[in-house]
Design a protein around this motif. Structure first.
Motif, PDB file in Angstrom:
ATOM      1  N   TYR A 148       0.831  -1.210   0.000  1.00 45.92           N
ATOM      2  CA  TYR A 148       0.000   0.000   0.000  1.00 45.92           C
ATOM      3  C   TYR A 148       0.865   1.260   0.000  1.00 45.92           C
ATOM      4  O   TYR A 148       0.674   2.178  -0.800  1.00 45.92           O
ATOM      5  CB  TYR A 148      -0.939  -0.007   1.209  1.00 45.92           C
ATOM      6  N   LEU A 149       1.833   1.313   0.928  1.00 40.80           N
ATOM      7  CA  LEU A 149       2.689   2.509   1.014  1.00 40.80           C
ATOM      8  C   LEU A 149       3.357   2.781  -0.336  1.00 40.80           C
ATOM      9  O   LEU A 149       3.343   3.909  -0.841  1.00 40.80           O
ATOM     10  CB  LEU A 149       3.753   2.331   2.114  1.00 40.80           C
ATOM     11  N   ALA A 150       3.923   1.738  -0.923  1.00 39.77           N
ATOM     12  CA  ALA A 150       4.621   1.912  -2.201  1.00 39.77           C
ATOM     13  C   ALA A 150       3.650   2.282  -3.315  1.00 39.77           C
ATOM     14  O   ALA A 150       4.004   3.042  -4.234  1.00 39.77           O
ATOM     15  CB  ALA A 150       5.399   0.649  -2.557  1.00 39.77           C
ATOM     16  N   SER A 151       2.406   1.777  -3.243  1.00 43.92           N
ATOM     17  CA  SER A 151       1.420   2.066  -4.300  1.00 43.92           C
ATOM     18  C   SER A 151       1.108   3.556  -4.372  1.00 43.92           C
ATOM     19  O   SER A 151       0.740   4.071  -5.424  1.00 43.92           O
ATOM     20  CB  SER A 151       0.122   1.279  -4.066  1.00 43.92           C
ATOM     21  N   THR A 152       1.266   4.244  -3.243  1.00 44.83           N
ATOM     22  CA  THR A 152       0.964   5.682  -3.233  1.00 44.83           C
ATOM     23  C   THR A 152       2.113   6.507  -3.815  1.00 44.83           C
ATOM     24  O   THR A 152       1.963   7.705  -4.028  1.00 44.83           O
ATOM     25  CB  THR A 152       0.689   6.206  -1.794  1.00 44.83           C
TER      26      THR A 152
ATOM     27  N   ILE B 192       5.857  -0.020   9.822  1.00 49.39           N
ATOM     28  CA  ILE B 192       4.867   0.384   8.817  1.00 49.39           C
ATOM     29  C   ILE B 192       4.278   1.751   9.197  1.00 49.39           C
ATOM     30  O   ILE B 192       4.192   2.649   8.357  1.00 49.39           O
ATOM     31  CB  ILE B 192       3.757  -0.695   8.702  1.00 49.39           C
ATOM     32  N   GLU B 193       3.918   1.895  10.464  1.00 48.70           N
ATOM     33  CA  GLU B 193       3.364   3.187  10.917  1.00 48.70           C
ATOM     34  C   GLU B 193       4.410   4.297  10.788  1.00 48.70           C
ATOM     35  O   GLU B 193       4.099   5.408  10.368  1.00 48.70           O
ATOM     36  CB  GLU B 193       2.899   3.082  12.369  1.00 48.70           C
TER      37      GLU B 193
ATOM     38  N   ARG C 258      -3.894   3.446   8.589  1.00 48.48           N
ATOM     39  CA  ARG C 258      -4.222   2.847   9.885  1.00 48.48           C
ATOM     40  C   ARG C 258      -4.212   1.331   9.720  1.00 48.48           C
ATOM     41  O   ARG C 258      -4.551   0.803   8.654  1.00 48.48           O
ATOM     42  CB  ARG C 258      -5.550   3.335  10.443  1.00 48.48           C
ATOM     43  N   LEU C 259      -3.809   0.651  10.773  1.00 46.91           N
ATOM     44  CA  LEU C 259      -3.843  -0.809  10.745  1.00 46.91           C
ATOM     45  C   LEU C 259      -5.312  -1.225  10.769  1.00 46.91           C
ATOM     46  O   LEU C 259      -6.045  -0.866  11.682  1.00 46.91           O
ATOM     47  CB  LEU C 259      -3.107  -1.375  11.972  1.00 46.91           C
TER      48      LEU C 259
ATOM     49  N   ARG D  61      -7.020   2.172  -0.398  1.00 50.26           N
ATOM     50  CA  ARG D  61      -7.491   3.243   0.489  1.00 50.26           C
ATOM     51  C   ARG D  61      -8.631   2.725   1.365  1.00 50.26           C
ATOM     52  O   ARG D  61      -8.670   2.994   2.570  1.00 50.26           O
ATOM     53  CB  ARG D  61      -7.963   4.423  -0.370  1.00 50.26           C
ATOM     54  N   ALA D  62      -9.539   1.966   0.757  1.00 49.21           N
ATOM     55  CA  ALA D  62     -10.662   1.410   1.538  1.00 49.21           C
ATOM     56  C   ALA D  62     -10.131   0.596   2.706  1.00 49.21           C
ATOM     57  O   ALA D  62     -10.610   0.719   3.836  1.00 49.21           O
ATOM     58  CB  ALA D  62     -11.537   0.541   0.627  1.00 49.21           C
ATOM     59  N   TYR D  63      -9.106  -0.196   2.441  1.00 55.63           N
ATOM     60  CA  TYR D  63      -8.608  -1.103   3.481  1.00 55.63           C
ATOM     61  C   TYR D  63      -7.721  -0.388   4.502  1.00 55.63           C
ATOM     62  O   TYR D  63      -7.936  -0.497   5.710  1.00 55.63           O
ATOM     63  CB  TYR D  63      -7.848  -2.264   2.817  1.00 55.63           C
ATOM     64  N   PHE D  64      -6.736   0.355   4.024  1.00 54.94           N
ATOM     65  CA  PHE D  64      -5.714   0.908   4.933  1.00 54.94           C
ATOM     66  C   PHE D  64      -5.991   2.338   5.404  1.00 54.94           C
ATOM     67  O   PHE D  64      -5.228   2.885   6.201  1.00 54.94           O
ATOM     68  CB  PHE D  64      -4.324   0.844   4.286  1.00 54.94           C
TER      69      PHE D  64
END
Lengths: 204, 204
Positions: A17-21, A67-68, A79-80, A119-122
């Motif tokens: 997710y982080l990298a996808s952004t 991760i945070e 958010r986790l 985005r929906a998930y994280f």
């Protein structure tokens, strides 16, 4: 135009997710686009004998913290999720279906769906292991829900995921995110700086 | 003076070796010194259920390639030793003995011994799992071989390693290199840039 950057990821992977952004910005700075490859790591882990990162003693606690911290470092909302990790078959199938011109879709719609699901998930804590939630996220992206519901039951669509996972393992991909630049592999969100250096210098 | 940077490592860890060649420069740019903590990951892996990186399918092949690539990227001399990975009990005990003022040693001698052992293994292809080779490397550093030979059989010296590993696990350390900056943990050679950013900005 230069080849797109191949970006392999699992929708339950926080580092994915982080990298996808960030990957599209990295790619576009170097005249590249991104080819999104959703995979399901659970299937890959059967090959590598791995287990989800967060379930490993010590390493899991570090990863949860890291991760945070990485999200803060790069100003990425995160958010986790309450339910974590989750199965991502429905999310991956949805994206692979969108990507396939064979089903009359426009592959260009896939990138926005990737971002919407992540985005929906994280960010919004929506459990994307629930197919109904995946369909709701797709609906908000303007995708016809009846067509998608049928597609997710379609044997050919199911086959797309198996083919994608097999192809990823064949290329040596074992984690998320996993990035190929002209075939050169980089594993992990923390390697985006190396991806940049590789793009800038043509290799090291 | 600010606290030293804690650098945990295993002598058979290639990423530990790569980081060992760079950490003192990173530290000194920020007015810090390095506190070297040799550990033996085999003992830690009993807690985490992990196995050596290179023995994992796909991941091991990637790591072997990535280690060589990272060495090239940072101009660090490196070759994969013929015998790899190896046990590092004798190497770790030697350094912990050198570090201990209890045995009349000057802790300052330890850093050069760390570099000498790592260089012996990852540059000169000397099998440092063999105690005789560790003693030979120490001799070249001006250490009395008889004193070291006796020390390596000393129960108290053996206890230093057990204490060091237990203390590391207690702090959540599970890999090599593992770096603590004022207690903030960073795992991996690829996190030296984050260590630098943390030192520069005081956190993120």
């Amino acid at each position: 135009m230069a080849q797109p950057i191949d970006f392999y990821f699992d929708f339950t992977s926080p580092y994915g997710y982080l990298a996808s952004t960030r990957i599209e910005e990295v790619a576009s700075r170097h005249g590249r686009s991104v080819n999104w490859h959703p995979i399901v790591l659970g299937f890959v882990f059967k090959v590598t004998g791995s287990v989800p990162l967060v379930s490993i003693p010590l390493k899991g606690e570090y990863a949860t913290m890291d991760i945070e911290r990485s999200a803060r470092q790069h100003n990425i909302p995160y958010r986790l999720p309450d339910n974590f990790p989750v199965g991502t078959v429905a999310a991956a199938r949805t994206c692979l279906w969108l990507k396939s011109a064979d089903f009359g879709n426009d592959p260009e719609t896939m990138a926005s769906m990737v971002h919407a699901l992540y985005r929906a998930y994280f960010v919004d804590n929506i459990d994307i292991s629930d197919t109904a939630n995946v369909i709701a996220v797709a609906a908000a992206q303007g995708i016809d829900t009846d067509t998608l519901s049928s597609a997710l039951e379609n044997t050919e669509v199911k086959g797309l995921l198996k083919t994608a996972v097999d192809a990823a393992v064949e290329k040596g991909i074992f984690g998320s995110p996993f990035i190929l630049v002209d075939g050169e592999p980089f594993w992990g969100h923390d390697r985006l700086k190396d991806v940049e250096q590789w793009l800038e210098t043509g290799g090291f």
